[in-house]
Design an enzyme around this catalytic site. Structure first.
Site, short mmCIF file in Angstrom:
data_model
loop_
_atom_site.label_atom_id
_atom_site.label_comp_id
_atom_site.label_asym_id
_atom_site.label_seq_id
_atom_site.Cartn_x
_atom_site.Cartn_y
_atom_site.Cartn_z
N LEU A 119 0.84 -1.21 0.00
CA LEU A 119 0.00 0.00 0.00
C LEU A 119 0.88 1.26 0.00
O LEU A 119 0.74 2.14 -0.85
CB LEU A 119 -0.90 0.00 1.26
N GLU B 147 3.53 4.32 -0.13
CA GLU B 147 4.42 4.91 -1.14
C GLU B 147 5.19 6.04 -0.47
O GLU B 147 4.87 6.44 0.66
CB GLU B 147 3.59 5.45 -2.31
N GLY C 65 1.85 7.60 3.36
CA GLY C 65 1.99 6.67 4.48
C GLY C 65 0.67 6.62 5.24
O GLY C 65 -0.25 5.90 4.86
N SER C 66 0.57 7.47 6.28
CA SER C 66 -0.71 7.55 7.01
C SER C 66 -1.84 7.97 6.08
O SER C 66 -2.97 7.51 6.20
CB SER C 66 -0.58 8.57 8.15
N GLU D 44 1.53 -0.80 10.03
CA GLU D 44 0.08 -1.10 10.00
C GLU D 44 -0.73 0.04 10.62
O GLU D 44 -1.71 -0.19 11.32
CB GLU D 44 -0.24 -2.47 10.62
N THR E 277 0.24 4.09 12.20
CA THR E 277 0.97 4.52 13.40
C THR E 277 0.01 4.58 14.60
O THR E 277 -1.21 4.63 14.42
CB THR E 277 1.58 5.93 13.21
C1 LIG Z 1 9.90 -1.65 8.54
C2 LIG Z 1 8.64 -1.22 7.87
C3 LIG Z 1 7.84 -2.17 7.25
C4 LIG Z 1 6.67 -1.79 6.60
N1 LIG Z 1 5.92 -2.73 5.92
C5 LIG Z 1 4.88 -2.32 5.13
C6 LIG Z 1 4.20 -3.25 4.28
O1 LIG Z 1 4.46 -4.45 4.28
N2 LIG Z 1 3.22 -2.77 3.46
C7 LIG Z 1 2.88 -1.45 3.41
O2 LIG Z 1 2.01 -1.08 2.63
N3 LIG Z 1 3.50 -0.54 4.23
C8 LIG Z 1 4.50 -0.95 5.06
N4 LIG Z 1 5.15 -0.04 5.88
C9 LIG Z 1 4.71 1.35 5.89
C10 LIG Z 1 4.04 1.77 7.20
O3 LIG Z 1 2.76 1.23 7.31
C11 LIG Z 1 4.07 3.32 7.24
O4 LIG Z 1 5.41 3.67 7.52
C12 LIG Z 1 3.13 3.90 8.28
O5 LIG Z 1 1.81 3.71 7.90
C13 LIG Z 1 3.37 5.40 8.51
O6 LIG Z 1 3.53 6.11 7.33
P1 LIG Z 1 4.81 7.08 7.17
O7 LIG Z 1 6.00 6.30 7.57
O8 LIG Z 1 4.79 7.65 5.80
O9 LIG Z 1 4.62 8.21 8.24
P2 LIG Z 1 3.77 9.57 8.07
O10 LIG Z 1 2.39 9.25 7.63
O11 LIG Z 1 4.56 10.53 7.26
O12 LIG Z 1 3.71 10.07 9.57
C14 LIG Z 1 4.79 10.76 10.20
C15 LIG Z 1 4.35 11.11 11.63
O13 LIG Z 1 3.20 11.97 11.58
C16 LIG Z 1 2.14 11.37 12.31
N5 LIG Z 1 0.86 11.67 11.63
C17 LIG Z 1 0.59 11.64 10.30
N6 LIG Z 1 -0.68 11.96 10.07
C18 LIG Z 1 -1.25 12.21 11.27
C19 LIG Z 1 -2.55 12.58 11.70
N7 LIG Z 1 -3.56 12.74 10.83
N8 LIG Z 1 -2.78 12.72 13.02
C20 LIG Z 1 -1.78 12.53 13.92
N9 LIG Z 1 -0.53 12.18 13.57
C21 LIG Z 1 -0.26 12.01 12.28
C22 LIG Z 1 2.41 9.89 12.32
O14 LIG Z 1 1.77 9.22 13.39
C23 LIG Z 1 3.93 9.87 12.43
O15 LIG Z 1 4.30 10.03 13.77
C24 LIG Z 1 6.30 -0.42 6.58
C25 LIG Z 1 7.09 0.53 7.23
C26 LIG Z 1 8.24 0.14 7.86
C27 LIG Z 1 9.09 1.21 8.52
#
Ligand SMILES: Cc1cc2nc3c(=O)[nH]c(=O)nc-3n(C[C@H](O)[C@H](O)[C@H](O)COP(=O)(O)OP(=O)(O)OC[C@H]3O[C@@H](n4cnc5c(N)ncnc54)[C@H](O)[C@@H]3O)c2cc1C
Length: 401
Positions: free
Chosen positions: A138, A140, A144-145, A379, A381
């Site tokens: 999912l 990119e 992320g979130s 999955e 944050t």
């Molecule tokens: C080791 C690893 C394995 C992974 N495996 C997979 C996988 O198999 N498949 C897949 O699809 N993804 C995978 N991911 C992605 C993972 O699900 C995302 O990293 C996660 O969802 C957060 O997205 P981001 O890292 O872009 O953080 P961001 O969305 O950029 O967030 C950065 C910070 O801002 C906060 N934040 C953002 N929006 C809000 C809001 N609306 N309210 C409050 N706080 C907010 C977040 O909580 C975080 O603290 C993986 C990531 C890692 C690091």
């Protein structure tokens, strides 16, 4: 890495969760693999950032990949609780190994929940047998979130779709052979504009990019998936066009207790190490466990682990037993948030109990603390989970007026 091969008799003193004999068997099997096969190599896998293929093969031979896949498709026919039990035991010894195992279940879930009879027949037996690993794509670089911001597109052609885009940080990327991918089919439709697809490793136009170097869970593979005019037959679309985000949300609703189980497992593993160490280490001519300050840290650790386990098992049971469970998002988010926060606190406390030795790679708790951090991130944050729980609460109380 020290840490010895030991299985504490502590389980017998745990709360009775009234597991069925089959559930006990799954737990014992996963524990045996973790203790006998994973423990001796976990330090090396972490150090070398090596994918645990040998362990995956052992899990496959023992049938562990099929615990929550229907019997009709070669699985054991269990549900989320069975999955949680297996995941907890693997996580207790190595979260990198457990993540590789669990990510295959995550990749399979869209097919389990929404796959057609043909898709289930074609893919689930291999996943259940562990012959082929699965992965879920999912995330990119700029999504992320905010999953709605994904840019990977699936453009409709006569017999299927052309996929274009790059997925980032996909667990089991490069190692798995079956990928469930979320891509935009019609941007103008907003939340109804994405669809889910099954893409196989080796498909023309599907390549793997950078493999990440990580803080923890270093035995697991985290990699980019690159799609360039990758043709996917329409038979490989999961559910109706436009259902991509619903498939995603329902998948996570069911798999998040599994992330909670990872937290319970790693926290239990850290507690095991900390108690054992505190009983051996002497300072001021006494075992450090005789200091009440140390006992209180251990008492809080143990209480949090048991509370997390009770919540995770209850939520998994609820999901498994209710035909049409309501408010899954709220409770599965609670299980994930609570148990992953517990994992971070308990592994940090375990390092504290070990003192300076805890900071050294020679002992297992520094790896546990590095590994645990991911549970608060992937999955969804923990901030996003709290948003969901808060929104659900607000809705509930509005309807109670
Ligand atoms: C080791 C690893 C394995 C992974 N495996 C997979 C996988 O198999 N498949 C897949 O699809 N993804 C995978 N991911 C992605 C993972 O699900 C995302 O990293 C996660 O969802 C957060 O997205 P981001 O890292 O872009 O953080 P961001 O969305 O950029 O967030 C950065 C910070 O801002 C906060 N934040 C953002 N929006 C809000 C809001 N609306 N309210 C409050 N706080 C907010 C977040 O909580 C975080 O603290 C993986 C990531 C890692 C690091």
């Amino acid at each position: 890495m020290r840490g010895g091969s030991f299985i504490l008799k502590q389980e017998e003193k745990r709360l009775n969760y009234f597991l069925t004999p089959d559930q006990e068997t799954i737990r014992e099997l996963a524990r045996k693999i973790a203790e006998e096969k994973v423990r001796p190599v976990r330090g090396e896998l972490d150090e070398k950032e090596e994918f645990p293929w040998e362990i995956m093969r052992i899990c496959a031979e023992s049938g562990l990949f099929g615990v929550s896949i229907e019997e009709e498709y070669g699985g054991f026919g269990g549900g989320e609780l069975e999955n949680c039990l297996a995941v907890e035991e693997l996580s207790r010894v190595c979260l990198g190994v457990a993540t590789s195992y669990a990510a295959s279940g995550l990749g399979a879930h869209p097919i389990i929940l929404y796959g057609s009879a043909e898709q289930k027949k074609k893919y689930l037996p291999d996943i259940a047998k562990g012959k082929r690993l699965a992965a879920f794509g999912l995330t990119e670089a700029d999504a992320g979130s905010d999953a709605g911001a994904i840019r990977t597109t699936a453009t409709r052609k006569e017999d299927g779709y052309l996929l274009n885009g790059t997925k980032q940080w996909i667990t089991n990327g490069g190692e798995a052979e079956i990928y469930t991918i979320i891509a935009i089919t019609d941007r103008s439709k907003g939340p109804r504009g994405a669809s889910a697809f099954i893409v196989e490793k080796g498909a023309p136009g599907f390549e793997f990019g950078k493999k990440e170097k990580k803080m923890g869970i270093r035995a697991s593979a985290t990699r980019e998936l690159i799609f360039q005019d990758c043709f996917v037959r329409k038979e490989n679309r999961i559910a109706r066009e436009g259902m991509g985000f619903i498939v995603t949300m329902r998948t996570f609703d069911r798999t998040r207790p599994g992330v909670g189980a990872q937290g319970v497992g790693i926290a239990q593993g850290a507690l095991d190490e900390a108690v054992r160490y505190a009983r051996e280490r002497e300072q001021f001519g006494r075992k450090i466990i005789s200091f009440q300050a140390v006992q209180h840290i251990l008492a809080d650790m143990a209480t949090q682990v048991e509370a997390a386990r009770a919540l995770v098992y209850s939520v998994a049971r609820y999901i498994d037993q209710e035909k049409d469970p309501k408010e899954i998002s709220k409770v599965s988010g609670m299980a994930k948030v609570f148990a992953s926060d517990v994992a971070m606190r308990v592994t940090t406390d375990a390092v504290q109990i070990f003192g300076g030795y805890g900071y050294m790679r020679e002992y297992p708790v520094e790896k546990m603390m590095r590994d645990a951090k991911i549970l608060q991130i992937y999955e969804g944050t923990n901030q996003i989970q709290r948003n969901v729980i808060g929104q659900e609460l607000s809705k509930e109380y509005a309807s109670k007026k």
